[in-house]
Design a protein around this motif. Structure first.
Motif, PDB file in Angstrom:
ATOM      1  N   LEU A   1      10.453   5.877   2.288  1.00  0.00           N
ATOM      2  CA  LEU A   1      10.442   7.383   2.604  1.00  0.00           C
ATOM      3  C   LEU A   1      11.516   8.112   1.698  1.00  0.00           C
ATOM      4  O   LEU A   1      11.319   9.356   1.430  1.00  0.00           O
ATOM      5  N   ASN A   2      12.613   7.369   1.131  1.00  0.00           N
ATOM      6  CA  ASN A   2      13.487   8.013   0.387  1.00  0.00           C
ATOM      7  C   ASN A   2      13.194   7.834  -1.095  1.00  0.00           C
ATOM      8  O   ASN A   2      14.160   7.919  -2.088  1.00  0.00           O
ATOM      9  N   GLN A   3      12.140   7.653  -1.367  1.00  0.00           N
ATOM     10  CA  GLN A   3      11.470   7.543  -2.723  1.00  0.00           C
ATOM     11  C   GLN A   3      12.070   6.288  -3.486  1.00  0.00           C
ATOM     12  O   GLN A   3      12.025   6.411  -4.772  1.00  0.00           O
TER      13      GLN A   3
ATOM     14  N   LEU B   1      -5.208  10.852  -3.711  1.00  0.00           N
ATOM     15  CA  LEU B   1      -3.952  10.345  -4.600  1.00  0.00           C
ATOM     16  C   LEU B   1      -2.667  11.036  -4.087  1.00  0.00           C
ATOM     17  O   LEU B   1      -1.598  10.637  -4.815  1.00  0.00           O
ATOM     18  N   ALA B   2      -2.368  12.143  -3.478  1.00  0.00           N
ATOM     19  CA  ALA B   2      -1.418  13.044  -3.350  1.00  0.00           C
ATOM     20  C   ALA B   2      -0.229  12.256  -2.734  1.00  0.00           C
ATOM     21  O   ALA B   2      -0.373  11.299  -1.905  1.00  0.00           O
ATOM     22  N   GLY B   3       0.942  12.281  -3.633  1.00  0.00           N
ATOM     23  CA  GLY B   3       2.148  11.616  -3.296  1.00  0.00           C
ATOM     24  C   GLY B   3       2.179  10.162  -3.746  1.00  0.00           C
ATOM     25  O   GLY B   3       3.201   9.685  -3.264  1.00  0.00           O
ATOM     26  N   GLN B   4       1.220   9.763  -4.305  1.00  0.00           N
ATOM     27  CA  GLN B   4       1.283   8.198  -4.742  1.00  0.00           C
ATOM     28  C   GLN B   4       1.503   8.042  -6.170  1.00  0.00           C
ATOM     29  O   GLN B   4       1.403   8.985  -6.937  1.00  0.00           O
ATOM     30  N   ASN B   5       2.044   6.981  -6.508  1.00  0.00           N
ATOM     31  CA  ASN B   5       2.560   6.681  -7.975  1.00  0.00           C
ATOM     32  C   ASN B   5       1.815   5.592  -8.563  1.00  0.00           C
ATOM     33  O   ASN B   5       2.162   4.592  -9.209  1.00  0.00           O
TER      34      ASN B   5
ATOM     35  N   SER C   1      -6.013  15.524 -13.379  1.00  0.00           N
ATOM     36  CA  SER C   1      -4.605  16.009 -13.043  1.00  0.00           C
ATOM     37  C   SER C   1      -3.604  15.131 -12.454  1.00  0.00           C
ATOM     38  O   SER C   1      -2.507  15.296 -12.071  1.00  0.00           O
ATOM     39  N   TYR C   2      -4.088  13.781 -12.270  1.00  0.00           N
ATOM     40  CA  TYR C   2      -3.130  12.733 -11.843  1.00  0.00           C
ATOM     41  C   TYR C   2      -2.367  12.064 -12.892  1.00  0.00           C
ATOM     42  O   TYR C   2      -2.961  11.645 -13.793  1.00  0.00           O
ATOM     43  N   PRO C   3      -1.094  12.162 -12.645  1.00  0.00           N
ATOM     44  CA  PRO C   3      -0.079  11.741 -13.695  1.00  0.00           C
ATOM     45  C   PRO C   3      -0.187  10.309 -13.964  1.00  0.00           C
ATOM     46  O   PRO C   3       0.324   9.835 -15.001  1.00  0.00           O
ATOM     47  N   HIS C   4      -0.926   9.203 -13.201  1.00  0.00           N
ATOM     48  CA  HIS C   4      -0.789   7.771 -13.251  1.00  0.00           C
ATOM     49  C   HIS C   4      -1.973   7.307 -13.719  1.00  0.00           C
ATOM     50  O   HIS C   4      -2.261   6.170 -13.507  1.00  0.00           O
TER      51      HIS C   4
ATOM     52  N   PHE D   1       0.983  -1.050  -0.029  1.00  0.00           N
ATOM     53  CA  PHE D   1      -0.145  -0.089   0.006  1.00  0.00           C
ATOM     54  C   PHE D   1       0.888   1.167   0.231  1.00  0.00           C
ATOM     55  O   PHE D   1       0.150   2.247  -0.063  1.00  0.00           O
ATOM     56  N   LEU D   2       2.054   0.979   0.049  1.00  0.00           N
ATOM     57  CA  LEU D   2       3.143   2.283   0.072  1.00  0.00           C
ATOM     58  C   LEU D   2       3.901   2.214  -1.005  1.00  0.00           C
ATOM     59  O   LEU D   2       4.290   3.554  -1.614  1.00  0.00           O
ATOM     60  N   THR D   3       4.140   0.939  -1.849  1.00  0.00           N
ATOM     61  CA  THR D   3       4.988   1.191  -3.046  1.00  0.00           C
ATOM     62  C   THR D   3       4.234   1.136  -4.389  1.00  0.00           C
ATOM     63  O   THR D   3       4.768   1.473  -5.432  1.00  0.00           O
ATOM     64  N   GLY D   4       2.939   0.712  -4.173  1.00  0.00           N
ATOM     65  CA  GLY D   4       2.092   0.518  -5.507  1.00  0.00           C
ATOM     66  C   GLY D   4       2.311  -0.648  -6.351  1.00  0.00           C
ATOM     67  O   GLY D   4       1.880  -1.153  -7.195  1.00  0.00           O
ATOM     68  N   ASP D   5       3.357  -1.619  -5.662  1.00  0.00           N
ATOM     69  CA  ASP D   5       3.463  -2.977  -6.177  1.00  0.00           C
ATOM     70  C   ASP D   5       2.326  -3.799  -6.142  1.00  0.00           C
ATOM     71  O   ASP D   5       1.852  -4.308  -5.049  1.00  0.00           O
TER      72      ASP D   5
END
Length: 383
Positions: free
Chosen positions: A358-360, A219-223, A243-246, A122-126
């Motif tokens: 946290l370090n993207q 969606l803020a900060g998610q990919n 406006s969401y890039p993904h 739920f954090l990485t999008g995998d």
């Protein structure tokens, strides 16, 4: 279900020194099995109390520490609205609960930091994505993973076009344009149908702009991918307002009001699965190519320190495996230990995952037998 974001992650990490109790259990949404949800949770809370006492707390102290978690037990509304899994964290900062669309295994940990690896997808999008099911009469947002899906309540998001702020003003404008067109005579009548169509499209676009603004907070900060579901002519209108890039270029076409959550999940997963598998395979291939160059390692000491300092681009970690020890951020030294006992000891595998995110960086959970070189942690470094 609840949404778990990087802000939630940061809040779980940001607490005064003290024990963090992490509770995970699978839950049932419907049927007679739901009666087992609070019973299993009660057993986990009792086990957590025993572990806190082993850490040196008196029974009364441990009971008081877990009071907010225990207070969930008689909360009928809470247990009536479950997803597939429940994660509860108790720390000096308070108690936080997350109902998630994934079946966790029963687990209780007590350490200086919260155990967060089960929430990594739920954090990485995998393997994780959202579905926005659009129609003029209804709106649903669903969170999906590889194996499950659940509807998400997004605060401030209108449930239909009629509920959108400013809808009445848009309707009045549409009526004014229509009446004006009719008064212009026969020549204007030729364009009347097109004018009405343009006004209707404008009204829908305005509604979708409101929906897009409502989705921004979620969606803020998610990919992670966002998949649209709707009748075919609506999807390009939303794409204009988005406006969401993904946002995926391809969507699930058809009337979503006639599709169950499970059918929406099946169709959307077919669209996103190739991208997920491609990203993981490319990261693994890069790891194999970088072995021996200093830009990849399966040494847990190098991986853990690298994750802390933001060097890790891609992290692979074994599911349900622990790397116990201590990390000194001042010196960068890693001390590995046989067990989780002792002051300042934590699961450094969990630590590496959290710091990578946290370090993207990207973190990929892998079954032990699928890990590179049969290790517990492996990473590709940025530098």
């Amino acid at each position: 279900m609840d949404v778990f974001t990087k802000d939630d992650l940061k809040s779980l990490l940001d607490h005064e020194p003290g024990w963090c109790v992490s509770l995970y259990l699978p839950t049932h949404r419907t049927g007679p099995e739901t009666e087992q949800n609070p019973i299993r949770f009660k057993n986990l809370v009792q086990k957590a109390q025993d572990l806190l006492m082993e850490k040196g707390m008196r029974r009364s102290e441990a009971s008081a520490y877990l009071a907010e978690a225990s207070a969930l037990l008689p909360n009928d509304d809470f247990w009536r609205n479950q997803s597939d899994g429940l994660a509860v964290f108790v720390s000096p900062a308070g108690t936080q609960a997350y109902r998630m669309p994934v079946r966790f295994e029963d687990l209780v940990t007590v350490s200086g930091s919260c155990h967060l690896k089960p929430l990594v997808p739920f954090l990485t999008g995998d393997g994780r994505f959202y579905i926005l099911a659009l129609s003029q009469k209804s709106l649903r947002v669903l969170a999906g993973s590889r194996d499950s899906v659940a509807e998400v309540e997004v605060e401030g998001l209108p449930g239909s076009m009629a509920e959108a702020p400013g809808y009445e003003n848009i309707e009045r404008q549409l009526q004014w344009h229509t009446q004006t067109s009719q008064r212009r005579g026969e020549r204007a009548a030729v364009f009347h149908g097109q004018a009405v169509e343009d006004d209707a499209k404008s009204r829908i676009r305005h509604y979708f702009q409101i929906v897009d603004r409502g989705m921004q907070e979620l969606l803020a900060g998610q990919n992670i991918p966002l998949v649209l579901a709707g009748v075919e002519y609506l999807l390009p209108i939303y794409a204009e307002a988005n406006s969401y890039p993904h946002l995926l270029a391809e969507g699930v076409t058809g009337n979503p009001e006639e599709l169950s959550a499970q059918e929406l999940h099946r169709r959307a997963w077919a669209l996103v699965e190739p991208d997920f598998d491609k990203a993981r395979e490319e990261a693994l291939a890069k790891y194999q190519a970088m072995i021996g160059t200093g830009l990849a390692s399966a040494d847990p000491r190098q991986v853990i320190a690298g994750a802390y300092y933001g060097k890790v681009e891609s992290l692979f970690f074994a599911i349900n495996c622990h790397v116990w020890g201590r990390f000194d951020p001042d010196s960068g030294e890693v001390e590995l230990l046989e067990s989780g006992e002792g002051e300042g000891v934590e699961d450094l595998s969990d630590f590496a995952v959290v710091r990578t995110i946290l370090n993207q960086g990207s973190a990929y959970p892998v079954a032990q037998e699928g890990m590179p070189e049969q290790c517990t942690l492996a990473a590709v470094f940025r530098y």
